[in-house]
Design a protein around this motif. Structure first.
Motif, short mmCIF file in Angstrom:
data_model
loop_
_atom_site.label_atom_id
_atom_site.label_comp_id
_atom_site.label_asym_id
_atom_site.label_seq_id
_atom_site.Cartn_x
_atom_site.Cartn_y
_atom_site.Cartn_z
N HIS A 88 0.82 -1.22 0.00
CA HIS A 88 0.00 0.00 0.00
C HIS A 88 0.85 1.27 0.00
O HIS A 88 0.35 2.33 -0.36
CB HIS A 88 -0.98 0.00 1.17
CG HIS A 88 -0.35 0.22 2.50
ND1 HIS A 88 0.33 -0.75 3.18
CD2 HIS A 88 -0.28 1.33 3.28
CE1 HIS A 88 0.79 -0.26 4.33
NE2 HIS A 88 0.42 1.00 4.41
N HIS A 114 6.85 4.79 4.05
CA HIS A 114 6.39 4.85 5.44
C HIS A 114 6.34 3.48 6.14
O HIS A 114 6.35 3.41 7.35
CB HIS A 114 5.03 5.57 5.56
CG HIS A 114 3.83 4.72 5.29
ND1 HIS A 114 3.24 4.65 4.04
CD2 HIS A 114 3.08 3.93 6.09
CE1 HIS A 114 2.19 3.83 4.11
NE2 HIS A 114 2.08 3.39 5.34
N ASP A 132 3.34 7.37 12.33
CA ASP A 132 2.56 6.17 12.05
C ASP A 132 2.68 5.16 13.20
O ASP A 132 1.78 4.34 13.41
CB ASP A 132 3.07 5.56 10.74
CG ASP A 132 2.12 4.52 10.17
OD1 ASP A 132 0.91 4.55 10.49
OD2 ASP A 132 2.59 3.68 9.38
FE FE Z 1 0.63 2.12 6.22
#
Ligand code: FE
Ligand code: FE
Length: 190
Positions: A88, A114, A132
């Motif tokens: 993703h 990320h 995150d």
């Molecule tokens: Fe993610």
């Protein structure tokens, strides 16, 4: 930023794509990213926007993720292709670039990397990686340690986050992406 001008717009876009849980996570990451940016002298608006958008492809079906990821400016490798958790990120980068004409490479790379991190992360990339992990919705064991480290310095926060990730993957016998190891080695060196 061409295509997506502000956080209201970003919010509308992710609302249409993400389930409530993932949406709440994205909003929490945006808040954490904004705080980190303010603390460590980065562009708070861009950090917030990157936080909102970082998981934009997370709810897409695997085939769609793979299709988009194949268009990433940084070619996906086999480790990414085979790990559903990683796709993703490159998919989101390609999607934002293509569909919304986002041209800010720093923001795009913050989305692109990320999940794994990488050696030579920009300040924004570090902020999104760390945000995150420590956003207020995160509750995994050890998250407080990373939150504390993030108060000391950005570097300390990312280093602690990378270490926690590598330790967890190792313990669970899961694959560690070479980029994460490279990032960790670099941060360890200082
Ligand atoms: Fe993610
Ligand atoms: Fe996320």
């Amino acid at each position: 930023m061409k295509g997506i001008q502000n956080k209201e717009q970003a919010l509308e876009i992710i609302k249409a794509r993400l389930k409530p849980g993932r949406l709440a996570h994205s909003i929490a990451v945006a808040e954490a990213a904004k705080e980190l940016a303010a603390r460590y002298g980065a562009d708070t608006e861009k950090a917030e926007l990157a936080g909102l958008l970082h998981d934009i492809m997370k709810g897409a079906p695997p085939e769609e993720q793979l299709q988009w990821a194949s268009k990433s400016a940084i070619m996906i490798d086999n480790a990414e292709k085979e790990n559903g958790q990683l796709l993703h990120a490159p998919a989101g980068e390609a999607y934002l670039r293509t569909t919304y004409g986002i041209e800010d490479e720093d923001l795009l790379m913050a989305v692109r990397f990320h999940t794994t991190g990488r050696a030579g992360m920009s300040k924004l990339e570090q902020i999104i990686y760390l945000a995150d992990m420590i956003s207020r919705d995160r509750k995994f064991p050890g998250v407080e340690l990373i939150r504390e480290a993030a108060q000391k310095s950005l570097k300390e926060g990312v280093l602690t986050g990378l270490k926690a990730t590598l330790t967890k993957l190792q313990k669970n016998g899961e694959a560690i992406h070479p980029r994460s190891e490279e990032a960790y080695a670099e941060f360890l060196k200082g």
